[in-house]
Design an enzyme around this catalytic site. Structure first.
Site, PDB file in Angstrom:
ATOM      1  N   LYS A   1     -32.646-106.693  -4.374  1.00 25.28           N
ATOM      2  CA  LYS A   1     -31.064-106.734  -3.776  1.00 25.28           C
ATOM      3  C   LYS A   1     -31.004-105.938  -2.543  1.00 25.28           C
ATOM      4  CE  LYS A   1     -29.027-107.740  -8.340  1.00 25.28           C
ATOM      5  NZ  LYS A   1     -28.231-107.430  -9.529  1.00 25.28           N
TER       6      LYS A   1
ATOM      7  N   GLU B   1     -37.779-110.060 -19.187  1.00 24.97           N
ATOM      8  CA  GLU B   1     -36.169-109.955 -19.316  1.00 24.97           C
ATOM      9  C   GLU B   1     -35.648-110.557 -20.619  1.00 24.97           C
ATOM     10  OE1 GLU B   1     -32.682-109.870 -16.003  1.00 24.97           O
ATOM     11  OE2 GLU B   1     -32.429-111.903 -17.313  1.00 24.97           O
TER      12      GLU B   1
ATOM     13  N   LYS C   1     -37.564-114.341 -16.342  1.00 24.20           N
ATOM     14  CA  LYS C   1     -36.158-114.137 -16.888  1.00 24.20           C
ATOM     15  C   LYS C   1     -35.799-115.409 -17.571  1.00 24.20           C
ATOM     16  CE  LYS C   1     -34.611-111.457 -12.867  1.00 24.20           C
ATOM     17  NZ  LYS C   1     -33.714-111.197 -11.738  1.00 24.20           N
TER      18      LYS C   1
ATOM     19  N   ASP D   1     -31.620-106.305 -20.868  1.00 26.77           N
ATOM     20  CA  ASP D   1     -30.686-106.802 -19.737  1.00 26.77           C
ATOM     21  C   ASP D   1     -29.170-106.558 -20.650  1.00 26.77           C
ATOM     22  OD1 ASP D   1     -29.453-107.878 -17.542  1.00 26.77           O
ATOM     23  OD2 ASP D   1     -29.259-109.776 -18.309  1.00 26.77           O
TER      24      ASP D   1
ATOM     25  N   ARG E   1     -26.772 -96.997  19.668  1.00 29.18           N
ATOM     26  CA  ARG E   1     -26.256 -97.608  18.410  1.00 29.18           C
ATOM     27  C   ARG E   1     -27.390 -98.207  17.790  1.00 29.18           C
ATOM     28  NH1 ARG E   1     -23.866 -96.537  14.921  1.00 29.18           N
ATOM     29  NH2 ARG E   1     -22.450 -95.547  16.457  1.00 29.18           N
TER      30      ARG E   1
END
Length: 292
Positions: free
Chosen positions: A145, A206, A177, A227, A110
């Site tokens: 992310k 950004e 940003k 963005d 597993r």
């Protein structure tokens, strides 16, 4: 393993990640102290063979993690692979065969498949996105992310799927940003400070408006991220960049999907970053069958 710029660091991380994963499954303070109580039902000297199948089409990634699990449990377990990281496989295809101590194979199956199915899921998702960009010069980028503690592993999986890696973390590129701009006082001041800190590190800004785009170009940013721009506004942004005295690389980000990817690429942007590559993943369905 496919060669990457961070390969040495990745090879160092794999044994540590495997140790932690086995400790999580077996209990104790390390893998050697833990116990698989169900595997104790099998004779200690029983030898088994097994074959690993994929139940769906996929791009394979994570072979070194899979191997490391069994090597940690029992170095005598043999694993023979019929594919490599980055290979496209079809449903019901045999990926590898194992032979060794039945208890140890059952204990490790597993954990080994968790690594392989997750990283293959990332690579498979990436391959679907990169296929949409075929014939364009636009590059697909990942983001930060990622699953905690699997940053490099997932970025490696993106690479196996045909994508490209954005910054690895907060240490290897400036990404200025909205809140950085507010804190620094302006785009100009933020970029100026970044250059003073390290002229060898990429500076990306950004932007959310054309006014900010102009400011980022005036500040000579290396990359400018548009963005959540509309398709039409992306085209305009690319055109503004092309006629400016300083030309930056243009990245598109926000609300990107498989359905919109090609339209975004056709605006002329250089990069498209997609958090879904490592965030919205579905593990590949794998099956390990043993014969005693």
């Amino acid at each position: 393993m496919i060669e990457t710029p961070y390969q040495q660091q990745l090879e160092t991380e794999i044994p540590h990640q495997v140790d932690l994963a086995l400790q999580e499954d077996l209990g104790g303070t390390n893998a050697s102290e833990g116990m698989d109580v169900t595997a104790e039902l099998i004779s200690e000297d029983k030898i088994a063979t097994g074959k690993l199948l994929t139940r769906e089409d996929a791009v394979i990634c994570g072979i070194d993690w899979f191997n490391a699990v069994f090597h940690k449990l029992d170095p005598s377990i043999e694993v023979e692979w019929f594919c490599q990281d980055g290979d496209k496989v079809r449903a019901q295809e045999k990926l590898c065969e194992l032979r060794g101590n039945a208890r140890k194979i059952l204990t490790g199956e597993r954990t080994a498949m968790n690594f392989l199915q997750t990283l293959s899921g990332t690579a498979t998702t990436t391959a679907r996105y990169t296929a949409e960009l075929k014939g364009t010069s636009c590059k697909l980028l990942d983001t930060r992310k990622t699953i905690p503690m699997l940053r490099l592993a997932q970025k490696y999986a993106v690479y196996c799927g045909g994508g490209h890696n954005h910054r690895i973390g907060l240490f290897d590129a400036f990404l200025i940003k909205e809140n950085h701009i507010i804190s620094a006082g302006s785009i100009e001041q933020a970029v100026k400070k970044a250059r003073q800190l390290d002229r060898n590190i990429m500076v990306e800004v950004e932007v959310e408006t054309f006014a900010q785009l102009d400011q980022a170009l005036d500040a000579a940013a290396d990359v400018i991220m548009l963005d959540n721009f509309s398709i039409d506004d992306m085209r305009t942004g690319v055109a503004i960049n092309q006629i400016h005295s300083h030309t930056a690389k243009i990245e598109a980000s926000g609300n990107v999907s498989l359905e919109t990817l090609r339209d975004i690429a056709d605006t002329g942007v250089d990069f498209i970053s997609v958090g879904a590559l490592t965030k919205h993943i579905q593990a590949v369905d794998l099956s390990l069958r043993l014969e005693l």
